[in-house]
Design an enzyme around this catalytic site. Structure first.
Site, PDB file in Angstrom:
ATOM      1  N   ASP A  10       0.878  -1.177   0.000  1.00  0.00           N
ATOM      2  CA  ASP A  10       0.000   0.000   0.000  1.00  0.00           C
ATOM      3  C   ASP A  10       0.915   1.228   0.000  1.00  0.00           C
ATOM      4  O   ASP A  10       2.130   1.106   0.175  1.00  0.00           O
ATOM      5  CB  ASP A  10      -0.896  -0.009   1.252  1.00  0.00           C
ATOM      6  N   SER A  11       0.292   2.388  -0.121  1.00  0.00           N
ATOM      7  CA  SER A  11       1.079   3.624  -0.044  1.00  0.00           C
ATOM      8  C   SER A  11       1.575   3.887   1.370  1.00  0.00           C
ATOM      9  O   SER A  11       2.489   4.683   1.559  1.00  0.00           O
ATOM     10  CB  SER A  11       0.199   4.798  -0.481  1.00  0.00           C
ATOM     11  N   CYS A  73      -4.419  -1.646  -1.703  1.00  0.00           N
ATOM     12  CA  CYS A  73      -4.505  -0.210  -1.982  1.00  0.00           C
ATOM     13  C   CYS A  73      -5.577  -0.037  -3.048  1.00  0.00           C
ATOM     14  O   CYS A  73      -5.431  -0.566  -4.166  1.00  0.00           O
ATOM     15  CB  CYS A  73      -3.151   0.273  -2.500  1.00  0.00           C
ATOM     16  N   GLU A 152      -2.518   8.183   8.692  1.00  0.00           N
ATOM     17  CA  GLU A 152      -1.045   8.109   8.734  1.00  0.00           C
ATOM     18  C   GLU A 152      -0.506   8.735  10.024  1.00  0.00           C
ATOM     19  O   GLU A 152       0.568   8.398  10.477  1.00  0.00           O
ATOM     20  CB  GLU A 152      -0.426   8.829   7.529  1.00  0.00           C
ATOM     21  N   CYS A 186     -10.964   2.581   0.259  1.00  0.00           N
ATOM     22  CA  CYS A 186      -9.547   2.911   0.477  1.00  0.00           C
ATOM     23  C   CYS A 186      -9.156   2.120   1.713  1.00  0.00           C
ATOM     24  O   CYS A 186      -9.890   2.122   2.716  1.00  0.00           O
ATOM     25  CB  CYS A 186      -9.390   4.411   0.713  1.00  0.00           C
ATOM     26  N   HIS A 188      -7.099   2.629   3.942  1.00  0.00           N
ATOM     27  CA  HIS A 188      -6.895   3.404   5.178  1.00  0.00           C
ATOM     28  C   HIS A 188      -8.198   3.512   5.981  1.00  0.00           C
ATOM     29  O   HIS A 188      -8.171   3.804   7.172  1.00  0.00           O
ATOM     30  CB  HIS A 188      -6.414   4.828   4.851  1.00  0.00           C
TER      31      HIS A 188
END
Ligand code: DGL
Length: 269
Positions: A10-11, A73, A152, A186, A188
């Protein structure tokens, strides 16, 4: 039997929501995770940039001799056909199709919401996958970019004012349309499940794209007899491309304090 690790990327910390489910479903598997924390977010970038980052992520996982690649992702999964060749013979799966299938199973009124990054929503990937199952579903997509930096930085708790503010800001039009199912498109976003569920109400089913991908991976390893042949817990190696300190804090927060994982920093280029 195949004792090579499962590769996941993932990012940033989003894909840890997929790792969490993989550990639960497949505790004996080794996992190599890459969070490209130096370049997060991906979801605000151009298609070409996303594709070039994804190619580097895949090349990194291939060096670890992975037996499958899970694109945890939504943003990269939305351009999966453009990076598939980078995987060579290694099977690769993204989150979009498993999430669309699960949402279609869950909906009763055929009104499905999708929240994801701007790049995923504008690609139309979720919409297309749902319509491919049933043309008559109505899909309302909403980009929620601010939830990515909040995750994040660890601001995901239900009593966290910014998490509540952005949830309400982004989800009010989705709620007004009366969806009965909401895809957290997403990876996240499952970190915000509590605050999202509280806002949407208990009659709206949340579908975690991450968890659906992990389920699909587990089914496919079982069906192809590619499970690891070991009794002990698998080794979990979590790579990031920037500060290990912040990443380690997030790993403890999202996977639990007692997670037995190696946290390592790597360079992709
Ligand atoms: N977690 C990713 C996704 O599922 C990427 C978020 C981002 O980097 O913008 O889309």
């Amino acid at each position: 039997m195949n004792n090579s690790p499962i590769g996941v990327f993932d990012s940033g910390v989003g894909g840890l929501s997929c790792v969490e489910e993989l550990i639960r479903l497949l505790p004996n598997e080794d996992i190599v995770y890459l969070g490209d924390t130096a370049r997060v977010p991906y979801g605000t970038r151009s298609r070409d940039t996303i594709i070039s980052y994804a190619r580097e992520d895949i090349a990194f996982l291939k060096k670890h001799n992975v037996k499958m690649i899970l694109v945890a992702c939504g943003t990269v999964s939305s351009v999966l056909d453009s990076v598939r060749d980078e995987c060579g013979d290694i099977p690769v799966s993204g989150v979009v199709i498993p999430a669309a299938e699960a949402a279609y199973k869950a909906t009763h009124n055929k009104k499905i919401g999708v929240i994801a990054t701007g790049a995923s929503i504008s690609s139309g990937s979720y919409d297309r996958s749902l319509k491919a199952i049933d043309e008559s579903v109505s899909v309302i997509g909403k980009a929620c970019p601010m939830l990515v930096p909040l995750a994040e930085n660890g601001y995901t708790a239900p009593d966290c004012p910014p998490a509540r503010f952005f949830t309400e800001e982004y989800l009010s039009p989705v709620k007004e349309l009366g969806v009965d199912t909401l895809i957290l498109g997403c990876t996240h976003f499952p970190h915000f499940s509590e605050v999202i569920s509280e806002y949407m109400g208990s009659d709206v089913t949340l579908i975690s794209a991450s968890a659906e991908l992990a389920k699909k991976a587990s089914e496919s390893l079982n069906a192809s007899a590619q499970r690891a042949d070991r009794k002990e817990e698998g080794r979990i190696s979590l790579y990031c491309t920037d500060s290990e300190t912040l990443f380690a804090d997030n790993v403890r927060k999202f996977l639990g304090r007692d997670i037995n994982a190696q946290i390592l920093k790597c360079k992709l280029v």
